[in-house]
Design an enzyme around this catalytic site. Structure first.
Site, PDB file in Angstrom:
ATOM      1  N   ASP A 193      37.665   0.951  11.415  1.00 29.53           N
ATOM      2  CA  ASP A 193      37.536  -0.391  12.010  1.00 29.53           C
ATOM      3  C   ASP A 193      37.684  -0.249  13.509  1.00 29.53           C
ATOM      4  O   ASP A 193      38.401   0.651  13.988  1.00 29.53           O
ATOM      5  CB  ASP A 193      38.646  -1.321  11.485  1.00 29.53           C
ATOM      6  CG  ASP A 193      39.896  -1.237  12.359  1.00 29.53           C
ATOM      7  OD1 ASP A 193      40.729  -0.347  12.074  1.00 29.53           O
ATOM      8  OD2 ASP A 193      40.004  -1.998  13.347  1.00 29.53           O
ATOM      9  N   CYS A 232      17.032  -4.415  14.273  1.00 31.58           N
ATOM     10  CA  CYS A 232      17.895  -5.584  14.059  1.00 31.58           C
ATOM     11  C   CYS A 232      17.231  -6.839  14.623  1.00 31.58           C
ATOM     12  O   CYS A 232      16.256  -6.779  15.390  1.00 31.58           O
ATOM     13  CB  CYS A 232      19.260  -5.373  14.701  1.00 31.58           C
ATOM     14  SG  CYS A 232      19.365  -5.727  16.468  1.00 31.58           S
TER      15      CYS A 232
HETATM   16  C1  LIG Z   1      44.928  -1.477  14.517  1.00 33.61           C
HETATM   17  C2  LIG Z   1      45.535  -0.114  14.741  1.00 33.61           C
HETATM   18  C3  LIG Z   1      44.901   0.780  15.597  1.00 33.61           C
HETATM   19  C4  LIG Z   1      45.460   2.031  15.831  1.00 33.61           C
HETATM   20  C5  LIG Z   1      46.652   2.430  15.228  1.00 33.61           C
HETATM   21  C6  LIG Z   1      47.307   1.520  14.366  1.00 33.61           C
HETATM   22  C7  LIG Z   1      48.562   1.857  13.714  1.00 33.61           C
HETATM   23  O1  LIG Z   1      49.121   2.966  13.865  1.00 33.61           O
HETATM   24  N1  LIG Z   1      49.144   0.937  12.912  1.00 33.61           N
HETATM   25  C8  LIG Z   1      48.582  -0.270  12.714  1.00 33.61           C
HETATM   26  N2  LIG Z   1      49.243  -1.145  11.884  1.00 33.61           N
HETATM   27  N3  LIG Z   1      47.406  -0.652  13.274  1.00 33.61           N
HETATM   28  C9  LIG Z   1      46.761   0.233  14.109  1.00 33.61           C
END
Ligand SMILES: Cc1cccc2c(=O)nc(N)[nH]c12
Length: 375
Positions: free
Chosen positions: A269, A309
């Protein structure tokens, strides 16, 4: 107990060890490796659910910390949960809020019981604990929820990292105990440990012993060089069960998605596509294009000549540059649509390369066109 999340391994790429899989969730089954667009406040900024569906998005993200503050998880629960609230009937994953507390809020104190910090919107004192983070996520109703963890700053000393991962493991156990809907929402553990192999091993051992339905690799994409990320993945993903999904949080750029898939990651993500899209930067098969540049004022070709797209089939660089320069909202809709589409299609190409056992070749071809190999 019925597991709401199941990972089906289809095949492993003979050239790289990358995995082709299917992530089965209560809101559908989706091929992996997959890119998950981020919709922090219950919307993938400027894009509609119909547009996300037509480009092939399967799982999208939303965020515990932000939705707790606005509109409040109680309102989302009364709406029937996030799927009903945002009219999205495919997969949803919520991050646990830990990361946002560390990245957004001022004045915070980390204690065994949880984190004390201030609301980044109005300065009110707040407290978030493993139990509270799970309570909020149970109310929001995502298919996949994340354990409450500390994402330590980069770099961090070995000593700091060791006490941090040991607390994160204790917090993970508390999340499992607090989870009220284990048959409907899969709770993933988050492996920490920074760049220290011994601590990554200890964190993975602790979490795997708790038998989560899936695991995330956290603590990366926090400013470390790409070679550090790749090295950490090389010794961390093999520690995770092969029959469970592996999620690399906060990643990322096209090259990091390919390199992460090669190292056994199934889910990614990142806010990148919509975030850079909003300032007029787009990812194309020939590298990044900053559309505001004067060179595109009379360029009547599409953003990306190799993209099919909606944006690339209907609009030119000159027109999109004009919209962005004039702060016309339609402009960032077009760039955001293209960027999310680009990463989702990139993962389709990665999955096809795995089917054909040629992901290393694909990596070379892509890096050459995109310009990563150029000095
Ligand atoms: C969104 C995100 C990006 C990057 C690292 C992390 C992480 O270590 N822990 C959480 N809960 N979220 C993260």
């Amino acid at each position: 107990m019925t597991t709401p999340i199941r990972f089906e391994l289809i095949k492993t790429c003979r050239q790289t060890g990358a995995r082709l899989g299917i992530l089965h969730t209560p809101h559908g089954s989706f091929e992996t490796p997959m890119f998950m667009p981020v919709g922090t406040l219950a919307t993938v900024k400027t894009l509609s659910p119909e547009e996300l569906k037509e480009m092939g998005a399967g799982v999208i993200l939303s965020n515990t910390y932000h939705l707790w503050l606005r509109p409040g998880h109680d309102i989302v629960e009364e709406a029937g949960g996030l799927h009903a609230f945002m009219n999205w009937d495919r997969g949803i994953l919520t991050d646990s809020g830990g990361f946002q507390v560390f990245s957004l809020s001022e004045f915070r104190r980390i204690e065994e019981e949880g984190v004390y910090f201030r609301n980044h919107l109005n300065g009110d004192k707040l407290f978030l604990s493993p139990e509270k983070a799970v309570e909020i996520q149970n109310a929001l109703g995502a298919d996949i929820i994340m354990a409450f963890d500390e994402c330590p700053p980069y770099p961090a000393t070995y000593e700091y990292m060791k006490q941090s991962i040991e607390r994160t493991s204790r917090w993970a156990e508390r999340c499992l105990k607090a989870h009220r809907r284990p048959n409907e929402q899969g709770l993933f553990g988050i492996v920490q440990g920074g760049e220290y192999e011994e601590l990554r091993r200890q964190s993975a051992r602790d979490l795997v012993s708790l038998d989560f339905p899936g695991y995330a690799v956290g603590g990366l994409s926090v400013g470390e060089p790409k070679e550090v990320m790749n090295r950490v993945l090389e010794f961390t993903t093999p520690l995770l069960p092969a029959d469970k999904p592996r999620y690399l949080m906060g990643v990322g750029s096209p090259d990091s998605l390919i390199d992460g898939a090669i190292r056994g990651i199934d889910m990614f993500d990142c806010v990148l596509p919509t975030r850079i899209g909003r300032n007029g930067t787009v990812m194309t098969s020939e590298g990044r294009v900053v559309i505001k540049n004067a060179q595109y004022a009379r360029d009547f070709s599409p953003l990306d000549p190799n993209c099919d797209c909606y944006t690339c089939r209907n609009y030119t660089r000159a027109y999109i540059r004009h919209l962005i320069k004039c702060d016309e909202t339609f402009g960032i809709r077009l760039t955001s649509y293209h960027n999310v589409y680009f990463l989702i299609k990139l993962m389709e190409q990665v999955r096809q390369a795995i089917r054909e056992d040629r992901l290393a070749d694909f990596r070379e071809e892509f890096f050459e066109c995109y310009g990563f190999n150029k000095p």
